[in-house]
Scaffold this active site. Structure first.
Site, PDB file in Angstrom:
ATOM      1  N   SER A   1      27.053  39.643  39.899  1.00 44.22           N
ATOM      2  CA  SER A   1      28.272  38.862  39.852  1.00 44.22           C
ATOM      3  C   SER A   1      28.330  38.163  40.825  1.00 44.22           C
ATOM      4  O   SER A   1      28.314  38.460  42.049  1.00 44.22           O
ATOM      5  CB  SER A   1      29.539  39.962  39.665  1.00 44.22           C
TER       6      SER A   1
ATOM      7  N   LYS B   1      26.376  36.570  36.148  1.00 45.65           N
ATOM      8  CA  LYS B   1      27.955  36.416  35.826  1.00 45.65           C
ATOM      9  C   LYS B   1      28.164  35.489  36.987  1.00 45.65           C
ATOM     10  O   LYS B   1      27.908  35.704  38.039  1.00 45.65           O
ATOM     11  CB  LYS B   1      28.686  37.771  35.677  1.00 45.65           C
TER      12      LYS B   1
ATOM     13  N   LYS C   1      31.488  33.743  39.142  1.00 41.84           N
ATOM     14  CA  LYS C   1      32.852  33.478  38.966  1.00 41.84           C
ATOM     15  C   LYS C   1      33.452  32.103  38.919  1.00 41.84           C
ATOM     16  O   LYS C   1      32.667  31.125  39.367  1.00 41.84           O
ATOM     17  CB  LYS C   1      33.512  33.940  40.443  1.00 41.84           C
TER      18      LYS C   1
ATOM     19  N   ASP D   1      33.365  34.683  34.991  1.00 36.80           N
ATOM     20  CA  ASP D   1      34.634  35.387  34.948  1.00 36.80           C
ATOM     21  C   ASP D   1      35.626  34.707  35.630  1.00 36.80           C
ATOM     22  O   ASP D   1      35.683  34.262  36.751  1.00 36.80           O
ATOM     23  CB  ASP D   1      34.192  36.510  35.843  1.00 36.80           C
TER      24      ASP D   1
ATOM     25  N   GLU E   1      34.947  36.280  30.966  1.00 41.29           N
ATOM     26  CA  GLU E   1      35.879  37.402  31.258  1.00 41.29           C
ATOM     27  C   GLU E   1      36.986  37.077  31.862  1.00 41.29           C
ATOM     28  O   GLU E   1      37.044  36.195  32.353  1.00 41.29           O
ATOM     29  CB  GLU E   1      34.805  38.442  32.346  1.00 41.29           C
TER      30      GLU E   1
ATOM     31  N   ASP F   1      39.207  42.364  31.321  1.00 44.33           N
ATOM     32  CA  ASP F   1      39.256  43.049  32.444  1.00 44.33           C
ATOM     33  C   ASP F   1      40.410  43.582  33.220  1.00 44.33           C
ATOM     34  O   ASP F   1      41.087  44.458  32.952  1.00 44.33           O
ATOM     35  CB  ASP F   1      38.154  42.430  33.689  1.00 44.33           C
TER      36      ASP F   1
ATOM     37  N   LYS G   1      36.458  49.265  34.083  1.00 40.67           N
ATOM     38  CA  LYS G   1      36.250  49.491  35.554  1.00 40.67           C
ATOM     39  C   LYS G   1      37.289  50.617  35.812  1.00 40.67           C
ATOM     40  O   LYS G   1      38.447  50.738  35.657  1.00 40.67           O
ATOM     41  CB  LYS G   1      37.016  48.094  36.267  1.00 40.67           C
TER      42      LYS G   1
ATOM     43  N   GLY H   1      32.671  46.390  38.502  1.00 38.46           N
ATOM     44  CA  GLY H   1      32.462  47.183  39.735  1.00 38.46           C
ATOM     45  C   GLY H   1      33.562  46.374  40.778  1.00 38.46           C
ATOM     46  O   GLY H   1      34.278  45.101  40.364  1.00 38.46           O
TER      47      GLY H   1
HETATM   48  O1  OSB Z   1      36.710  40.754  38.409  1.00 42.59           O
HETATM   49  O2  OSB Z   1      34.849  41.801  37.899  1.00 42.59           O
HETATM   50  C1  OSB Z   1      35.633  41.303  38.847  1.00 42.59           C
HETATM   51  C2  OSB Z   1      34.552  42.350  42.330  1.00 42.59           C
HETATM   52  C3  OSB Z   1      35.757  42.280  42.973  1.00 42.59           C
HETATM   53  C4  OSB Z   1      37.021  42.280  42.286  1.00 42.59           C
HETATM   54  C5  OSB Z   1      36.992  41.578  40.849  1.00 42.59           C
HETATM   55  C6  OSB Z   1      35.624  41.699  40.415  1.00 42.59           C
HETATM   56  C7  OSB Z   1      34.651  42.015  40.872  1.00 42.59           C
HETATM   57  C8  OSB Z   1      33.194  41.745  40.632  1.00 42.59           C
HETATM   58  C9  OSB Z   1      32.226  42.709  40.761  1.00 42.59           C
HETATM   59  O3  OSB Z   1      32.898  40.784  39.977  1.00 42.59           O
HETATM   60  C10 OSB Z   1      31.309  42.912  41.582  1.00 42.59           C
HETATM   61  C11 OSB Z   1      30.555  43.948  42.211  1.00 42.59           C
HETATM   62  O4  OSB Z   1      31.211  45.045  42.279  1.00 42.59           O
HETATM   63  O5  OSB Z   1      29.268  44.026  41.987  1.00 42.59           O
HETATM   64 MG    MG Z   2      36.429  40.591  36.429  1.00 43.74          MG
END
Ligand code: OSB
Ligand code: MG
Length: 371
Positions: A137, A163, A165, A190, A216, A241, A265, A293
């Site tokens: 991510s 992925k 953000k 995401d 996402e 999520d 999660k 995660g």
């Molecule tokens: O939205 O998936 C999410 C990390 C912190 C808060 C929200 C998210 C995330 C991640 C996961 O994208 C990253 C990871 O744990 O490796």
């Molecule tokens: Mg997410």
């Protein structure tokens, strides 16, 4: 039958080598909460993986410490539970919300139970696969070039899915640049709730040209209805999520066709029991899932990995190794990502990882003991 003799709550501050930016803000100073449950000779660890501020949901490290100490601990101390279902029944309905705190306690209990039964977490959760596929991510970066460089490294290392953000004005251009460079990779984005239908329908629809595996959580966490409207208007599958806090939320989202994929999660839904219920419901409705995660330490990741070995986890998990964020892990034998972009699921009884107590101590900033 582990009886809970003593509970220790530890607040840890983990210096970050690299910060992690999402539409909700920057995580640059990571804290987390460890729960240790003592039963005779056994110690079970759990992690309430949240942040210093209520950025992702309404919880923080301090609300987790508070709710665990004042409300969850008194309900479990001195008692004996045969199953995780029995354990969580003591607080599930009498304490509203605070799912991440609940998950910290429940996972510590799963760890105890696994030790007592001499079973691995994978066996406890009914997982099957010997390894799980993982993706990275990638946070919001300063430039498109920085993002492309990180993706290139990950693809060389073997990660099977990327992925990124996104947020309004950091979306179309970055996705276009990635697709131009890698037309075929498994790509997803995401939004972490940064979009709404009134202002952003056109830009979200424009993402269809990138053929992504999923988008996402583009809309607000309480917007299952708007996600349902959106899913009718876009071809790309939506994945929820933040909106899914329970198996009931998952049922409603599926019935409203608000998504075609769900990110499980474990912290967000209150632990392993609810994660498995969501997994099973999705499986029976033909909805694939994957493991999200929260930048957990090796302790929290141990539970995520074992859960993700269940059969309906058909998309790669978010599972960046600790080196992507931290100087060191608090388990000695932290997981590694193989050249095939997988993580091997541990078979050892209990957590499956060796907790390094001196490192735990080094990062602990606050301890509370309940006995
Ligand atoms: O939205 O998936 C999410 C990390 C912190 C808060 C929200 C998210 C995330 C991640 C996961 O994208 C990253 C990871 O744990 O490796
Ligand atoms: Mg997410």
């Amino acid at each position: 039958m582990p009886k809970i003799d003593k509970i220790e709550l530890l607040k840890l501050a983990l210096p970050m080598k690299y910060s992690f930016e999402t539409s909700f803000g920057v995580v640059a100073d990571k804290q987390t909460v460890l729960v240790k449950l003592y039963s005779g000779e056994l110690v079970g660890y759990g992690e309430a993986a949240t942040f210093n501020a209520p950025l992702f949901n309404e919880e923080t490290v301090d609300t987790c410490m508070y709710v665990l100490e004042k409300f969850i601990a008194p309900k479990i101390i001195g008692k004996d539970f045969a199953t995780a279902e029995e354990f969580r029944a003591t607080y599930k309905n009498s304490i509203k919300g605070h799912n991440i705190a609940k998950a910290g306690a429940e996972f510590a209990f799963w760890n105890l139970l696994a030790l007592e039964k001499n079973m691995s977490l994978q066996e406890m959760f009914g997982g099957e696969s010997a390894e799980i596929k993982v993706g990275e991510s990638i946070g919001i970066k300063k430039t498109i070039k920085d993002t492309l460089e990180e993706i290139e490294e990950r693809l060389e290392e073997g990660f099977t899915r990327i992925k990124v953000k996104i947020k309004p004005n950091w979306d179309y251009e970055i996705l276009k640049a990635i697709r131009t460079e890698w037309p075929k990779i498994d790509l997803m984005a995401d939004g972490n709730s940064a979009y709404n239908l009134r202002e952003h329908l056109d830009v979200i629809r424009s993402f269809d040209e990138f053929g992504m595996t999923m988008i996402e959580q583009p809309l607000a966490d309480d917007d299952i209805i708007d996600h349902s409207t959106l899913q009718r208007l876009v071809e790309t599958p939506l994945c929820l999520d933040e909106s899914i806090k329970s198996v009931e939320d998952a049922r409603k989202a599926i019935e409203l066709n608000a998504c075609r994929i769900i990110n499980i999660k474990p912290g967000r839904v209150g632990g392993g029991v609810e994660s498995i219920a969501i997994h099973d419901l999705c499986q029976s409705r033909g909805i694939g899932v994957w493991g999200g995660g929260m930048l957990e330490t090796g302790i929290g990741r141990a539970f995520n990995i074992a859960l993700a070995s269940k059969s309906n986890y058909i998309y790669p998990a978010d599972m960046s190794p600790f080196q992507f964020f931290y100087e060191e892990d608090i388990v000695d034998d932290s997981f590694e990502v193989t050249k095939k972009g997988t993580v091997v699921v541990r078979k050892e009884a209990g957590l499956g990882y060796k907790v390094n107590e001196s490192k735990v101590k080094k990062y602990t900033t606050e301890t509370r003991v309940i006995d």
